[in-house]
Motif scaffolding. Structure first.
Motif, short mmCIF file in Angstrom:
data_model
loop_
_atom_site.label_atom_id
_atom_site.label_comp_id
_atom_site.label_asym_id
_atom_site.label_seq_id
_atom_site.Cartn_x
_atom_site.Cartn_y
_atom_site.Cartn_z
N ILE A 89 -33.78 26.95 32.28
CA ILE A 89 -32.69 27.93 32.26
C ILE A 89 -32.51 28.58 33.61
O ILE A 89 -31.38 28.75 34.10
CB ILE A 89 -32.94 28.97 31.16
CG1 ILE A 89 -32.97 28.31 29.78
CG2 ILE A 89 -31.87 30.06 31.20
CD1 ILE A 89 -33.40 29.23 28.66
N LEU A 90 -33.61 28.94 34.26
CA LEU A 90 -33.53 29.55 35.59
C LEU A 90 -32.89 28.59 36.60
O LEU A 90 -32.07 29.00 37.43
CB LEU A 90 -34.92 29.96 36.05
CG LEU A 90 -35.54 31.16 35.32
CD1 LEU A 90 -37.03 31.26 35.62
CD2 LEU A 90 -34.82 32.45 35.69
N SER A 91 -33.25 27.32 36.51
CA SER A 91 -32.65 26.32 37.40
C SER A 91 -31.15 26.19 37.16
O SER A 91 -30.36 26.06 38.10
CB SER A 91 -33.34 24.97 37.20
OG SER A 91 -32.65 23.94 37.87
N ALA A 92 -30.75 26.25 35.88
CA ALA A 92 -29.33 26.12 35.56
C ALA A 92 -28.53 27.28 36.12
O ALA A 92 -27.41 27.09 36.62
CB ALA A 92 -29.16 26.02 34.05
N PHE A 93 -29.08 28.48 36.07
CA PHE A 93 -28.38 29.62 36.68
C PHE A 93 -28.43 29.56 38.20
O PHE A 93 -27.43 29.87 38.88
CB PHE A 93 -28.99 30.94 36.18
CG PHE A 93 -28.40 31.41 34.89
CD1 PHE A 93 -27.12 31.95 34.84
CD2 PHE A 93 -29.13 31.31 33.71
CE1 PHE A 93 -26.57 32.38 33.64
CE2 PHE A 93 -28.59 31.74 32.50
CZ PHE A 93 -27.31 32.27 32.46
N ASP A 94 -29.56 29.14 38.75
CA ASP A 94 -29.69 29.08 40.20
C ASP A 94 -28.70 28.10 40.83
O ASP A 94 -28.18 28.33 41.92
CB ASP A 94 -31.12 28.70 40.57
CG ASP A 94 -31.37 28.78 42.07
OD1 ASP A 94 -31.16 29.87 42.64
OD2 ASP A 94 -31.74 27.76 42.67
N SER A 95 -28.43 27.02 40.11
CA SER A 95 -27.51 26.00 40.63
C SER A 95 -26.05 26.32 40.32
O SER A 95 -25.15 25.67 40.86
CB SER A 95 -27.85 24.64 40.02
OG SER A 95 -27.54 24.64 38.62
N GLY A 96 -25.81 27.28 39.43
CA GLY A 96 -24.45 27.57 39.00
C GLY A 96 -24.00 26.74 37.82
O GLY A 96 -22.85 26.87 37.39
N PHE A 97 -24.88 25.88 37.30
CA PHE A 97 -24.52 25.09 36.12
C PHE A 97 -24.21 26.01 34.95
O PHE A 97 -23.28 25.78 34.18
CB PHE A 97 -25.67 24.13 35.77
CG PHE A 97 -25.39 23.26 34.59
CD1 PHE A 97 -24.51 22.19 34.69
CD2 PHE A 97 -26.02 23.48 33.37
CE1 PHE A 97 -24.25 21.38 33.59
CE2 PHE A 97 -25.78 22.67 32.28
CZ PHE A 97 -24.89 21.61 32.38
#
Length: 401
Positions: A339-347
């Motif tokens: 989830i953190l990666s998805a927000f960090d990438s803008g996904f």
């Protein structure tokens, strides 16, 4: 201790949707009166203790100063008031009415709140590391995930029937395409379950079209059935969380549309607002009147509108939400990291949310049929049109041209 989820499901089967106010008072005697009035009302209810803003941000010193000076807070300072006094309050509601009480807060770091909940024997609350971080705080999202992991572990280890309602369906109050609200409900629910919470509820706040709302809630129900065991969750609908109508007629009309959608989708619990929402904190009698009005609407033939089902919009929301969920889960075996990666990438992106960890790569407009429609890239074509969209429900329900 009452199992909140089981109680709601059973009462829904017997009496229809369970109605609930957003009620919180700083003085224990007034809070007790509010709980008693809710429980004794003619509506099918559960009770609420909403916490104050100082407690939400763990500023317990400021909360204590307010108590010492007899200043009114915008909710109940549960950590500062003696645990025995609050526990006695809950015990009275359980014993006299056999009703559960939900603790509602808004904290990105709820450990102090959950510790007090365990101490007073309270198992039911709301929020999550996304829905109580991004809209309300500057707490880094990664820190919020760590806070919520610890808090969930404390709650589920300390009480028998831990229950948390994801607030993800109410993100920002308005101007969100339902796609992101549906996807975040499921992702936040998966996080809460992974950290020991026994049962869940999934939220959805009324938008600008009951037809779109019905399509969205139906998609949320379908996805929840794919990720969570039957009987381990229920759904909660909110009367509009954004700029609220100011007239009594506007309140009646917007509440009617919300309840029409609730009836058409079989949502089990409803958070009710009052006619004074746009101006001040409602008094006890105003909360009870709103609950009993909603009960009348739900149980009287011909009062609520029939809400059509838009199969095309349902398919759009379902497919796009599923892509966000699956795309997020595929990023990492660790759910929090995914989830953190998805927000960090803008996904994953929340329209118009100013939190530093939200990349603001998406926006929302109102279509000609009053649907919220997302788009990639945060742009506001015209500040006046954006403000007009925010005020859409005031115009619609108050009759303002």
């Amino acid at each position: 201790m009452i199992d909140f989820n089981t109680h709601v499901l059973e009462q829904f089967d017997l009496h229809g949707p369970v109605l609930q106010p957003r009620m919180g008072f700083s003085e224990p005697g007034l809070m007790q009166s509010g709980l008693d009035a809710t429980a004794a009302s003619r509506a099918n209810t559960v009770c609420t203790i909403t916490l104050d803003a100082f407690t939400r941000v763990n500023n317990l010193e400021a909360a204590q100063r307010a108590i010492d000076s007899a200043s009114m807070l915008n909710g109940y300072p549960i950590v500062n008031h003696p645990a025995a006094k609050t526990r006695a309050m809950l015990d009275q509601i359980h014993a006299r009415y056999h009703l559960p009480v939900q603790i509602r807060h808004g904290s990105p770091d709820p450990l102090h709140i959950f510790e007090r909940m365990v101490e007073i024997g309270s198992a039911t609350t709301e929020g999550g590391p996304i829905s109580y971080c991004l809209p309300y705080s500057r707490t880094p999202l990664r820190e919020a995930f760590g806070h919520w992991e610890k808090a969930c572990q404390v709650l589920c280890a300390g009480v028998e029937h831990s229950h948390i309602e994801s607030f993800a369906g109410c993100m920002m109050g308005q101007m969100c395409d339902p796609v992101i609200l549906v996807a975040l409900n499921i992702l936040e629910g998966l996080f809460l379950r992974a950290h020991g919470i026994k049962t869940l509820s999934f939220s959805y706040a009324q938008g600008t079209s009951p037809v779109q709302d019905r399509a969205a809630v139906t998609a949320l129900q379908q996805l929840a059935s794919e990720y969570f065991a039957p009987g381990s969750y229920h759904f909660v609908g909110y009367v509009f969380m954004g700029f609220f109508p100011r007239t009594l007629g506007g309140f009646c009309r917007i509440t009617g549309d919300a309840l029409g959608m609730i009836r058409s989708t079989g949502v089990q619990r409803v958070i009710i607002k009052t006619p004074v929402e746009s101006r001040r904190i409602p008094r006890i009698e105003e909360n009870i009147a709103a609950l009993e009005y909603a009960s009348y609407c739900l149980h009287t033939k011909g009062v609520l509108p029939d809400v059509p089902f838009d199969a095309q919009e349902h398919a759009r929301i379902l497919d796009a939400s599923r892509r966000l969920i699956e795309g997020t889960l595929a990023r990492d075996a660790d759910l929090s990291e995914a989830i953190l990666s998805a927000f960090d990438s803008g996904f994953l992106s929340i329209p118009y949310c100013l939190h530093p960890d939200n990349k603001r790569g998406a926006g929302t407009v109102l279509t000609a049929n009053n649907y919220y429609q997302g788009f990639e890239g945060e742009r506001v074509e015209n500040a006046f049109s954006f403000l007009a969209a925010l005020r859409q429900n005031i115009r619609t329900y108050d009759g303002v041209m």
